[in-house]
Enzyme design. Structure first.
Site, PDB file in Angstrom:
ATOM      1  N   GLU A  78      -0.451  -1.910   5.271  1.00  0.00           N
ATOM      2  CA  GLU A  78       0.196  -1.654   6.291  1.00  0.00           C
ATOM      3  C   GLU A  78       0.068  -0.473   7.149  1.00  0.00           C
ATOM      4  OE1 GLU A  78       3.169  -0.605   8.866  1.00  0.00           O
ATOM      5  OE2 GLU A  78       3.409   0.277   6.849  1.00  0.00           O
ATOM      6  N   GLU A  79      -0.075   0.546   6.345  1.00  0.00           N
ATOM      7  CA  GLU A  79      -0.201   1.950   6.833  1.00  0.00           C
ATOM      8  C   GLU A  79      -1.282   2.161   7.542  1.00  0.00           C
ATOM      9  OE1 GLU A  79       2.306   3.872   6.843  1.00  0.00           O
ATOM     10  OE2 GLU A  79       3.635   3.415   5.087  1.00  0.00           O
ATOM     11  N   HIS A 115       7.702   8.847   4.423  1.00  0.00           N
ATOM     12  CA  HIS A 115       6.505   9.826   4.208  1.00  0.00           C
ATOM     13  C   HIS A 115       6.757  11.103   3.859  1.00  0.00           C
ATOM     14  CE1 HIS A 115       4.216   6.906   7.413  1.00  0.00           C
ATOM     15  NE2 HIS A 115       5.151   6.127   6.505  1.00  0.00           N
ATOM     16  N   ASP A 162       0.937  -1.308  -0.194  1.00  0.00           N
ATOM     17  CA  ASP A 162       0.147   0.140  -0.013  1.00  0.00           C
ATOM     18  C   ASP A 162       0.967   1.184  -0.076  1.00  0.00           C
ATOM     19  OD1 ASP A 162       0.785  -0.753   2.615  1.00  0.00           O
ATOM     20  OD2 ASP A 162      -0.677   0.520   3.460  1.00  0.00           O
ATOM     21  N   ARG A 184      18.451  -7.044  14.699  1.00  0.00           N
ATOM     22  CA  ARG A 184      18.485  -7.301  16.024  1.00  0.00           C
ATOM     23  C   ARG A 184      17.500  -8.520  16.437  1.00  0.00           C
ATOM     24  NH1 ARG A 184      16.243  -5.164  20.446  1.00  0.00           N
ATOM     25  NH2 ARG A 184      18.171  -4.546  21.353  1.00  0.00           N
TER      26      ARG A 184
END
Length: 407
Positions: free
Chosen positions: A151-152, A378, A93, A191
């Site tokens: 996802e956003e 963004h 998206d 990580r």
């Protein structure tokens, strides 16, 4: 086929296998096509159709229409060995941002832009699918490639899980990457443990009593109440959270009033809360309401509060994170290398997948300062160095081969 696209002078792609380096022009072409046709969450119909067409052309088994626009491709290896299932996740998206880049592949959809790199994620996943399909003899298990919508926001991972994308066959581990302009091209951030923060949000309306600016004693000033709440909320992290637990409370919106001499009867505010320690989820919700209720009561005001736990923290499994790290060391070269304790307060709904199965989410550096490809995510001028695309495919392919070679 020789790539006609320039590489960053600081990155040597000799560690990327020849077949993937030859694929680079296609990766860039796919990414740019997707970039030109950005779509918001759960509206990724053009993108899904493009992905589906490619999978069909390559003879890859796949399912479409999962959680509206999601797709799952299934590729079965032919190498003898222990049968396992590894998933690779990519989001599709875009964002409601008006693009300001002056490039041939600029967004053709007004007010919508791939300002976070998801077009690159999709291209990398397609490249991985293509390579694995044509090199099935190199791995023994089954790979599921998940093309995820939204996802956003409001979040496509959870509905895809609920639709069964981790079943039939059952996924044993999952990996995913995010192109990241916070890291130089070729740098890998990975990580174990908490990698990205949880995010909650709230909307609150302060219900006071309006009136004339010259007669404040006849009113309950919602602006004054809201101002005290904004200040008080900042004490949560400063005085209620263990200093060893990172957390952020941000008030991003505050709206009140219509005129300078009118005391507003209502004030509306919205904010976000981010933290790594999942045990803080209920604490923040309770403490924020306590503060709002207490201040409102002291002024005689009322309130209406909506609080939502949006995404949990991204928690990487130690074993899978180590797999990604060792693979990354084979692909990237010094002095760029690995950022072993990379961690940010940003959030990602990859976290829902990682709650279900062991996995690892990592950053692939994509910023090139010489080319001015280093605007933050963004931003309306966000773009990245497309050299990262081939590196992403190489890392995914090596992870597949190494994962299935382990007993």
């Amino acid at each position: 086929m020789v790539s006609t696209f320039p590489h960053s002078s600081s990155v040597n792609l000799s560690s990327v296998r020849l077949e993937i380096r030859k694929l680079e022009p296609q990766l860039i072409e796919w990414r740019r096509r997707i970039h030109q046709r950005p779509e918001l969450g759960f509206q990724e119909k053009i993108t899904a159709e493009f992905i589906t067409q490619k999978l069909q052309n390559w003879g890859i088994e796949h399912q479409t229409g999962i959680a509206e626009t999601g797709i799952v491709a299934i590729i079965k290896g032919e190498k003898p060995g222990v049968e396992k299932v590894l998933a690779i996740r990519a989001d599709m998206d875009a964002l409601p941002v008006q693009e300001l880049n002056e490039v041939p592949y600029c967004s053709q959809h007004d007010g919508v832009m791939h300002a976070c790199g998801h077009d690159g994620h999709t291209a990398i996943a397609l490249g991985t699918a293509y390579h694995l399909q044509h090199h099935r003899q190199d791995f023994s298990g089954t790979v599921k490639i998940i093309f995820q919508p939204a996802e956003e926001g409001p979040g496509g991972a959870k509905p895809m899980i609920e639709a069964g994308v981790l079943k039939n066959p059952e996924v044993e581990a999952i990996i995913g990457l995010h192109l990241w302009n916070g890291l130089d091209l070729g740098t890998i951030g990975v990580r174990s443990g908490a990698f990205m923060a949880a995010v909650d949000f709230f909307n609150c309306t302060i219900l006071g009593k309006g009136g004339h600016g010259a007669l404040p004693h006849q009113t309950i000033d919602s602006v004054v109440v809201a101002a005290q709440i904004v200040n008080a909320l900042q004490t949560i992290v400063a005085r209620n959270v263990n200093p060893l637990d990172s957390a952020v409370v941000t008030i991003g919106e505050l709206h009140a009033g219509t005129r300078m001499n009118v005391i507003a009867d209502t004030a509306r505010m919205s904010g976000s809360i981010r933290y790594f320690n999942i045990d803080l989820a209920d604490f923040f919700k309770q403490r924020i309401e306590q503060i709002i209720a207490g201040i409102c009561q002291s002024h005689g005001a009322n309130y209406d509060l909506e609080y939502v736990n949006l995404y949990p923290p991204v928690i990487n499994d130690g074993k899978i994170a180590e797999l990604v790290r060792t693979v990354a060391e084979e692909v990237v070269e010094t002095p760029l290398g690995i950022i072993p304790e990379c961690q940010i307060m940003g959030s990602e709904d990859m976290s829902f997948f990682l709650q279900e199965v062991p996995g690892c989410y990592f950053f692939l550096g994509s910023a090139n300062h010489e080319k001015k490809l280093d605007y933050p995510h963004h931003h309306p001028r966000f773009d990245f160095d497309e050299t990262a695309l081939a590196m992403g495919v190489e890392i995914f392919v090596r992870c597949v081969e190494k994962f299935f070679s382990q007993s």
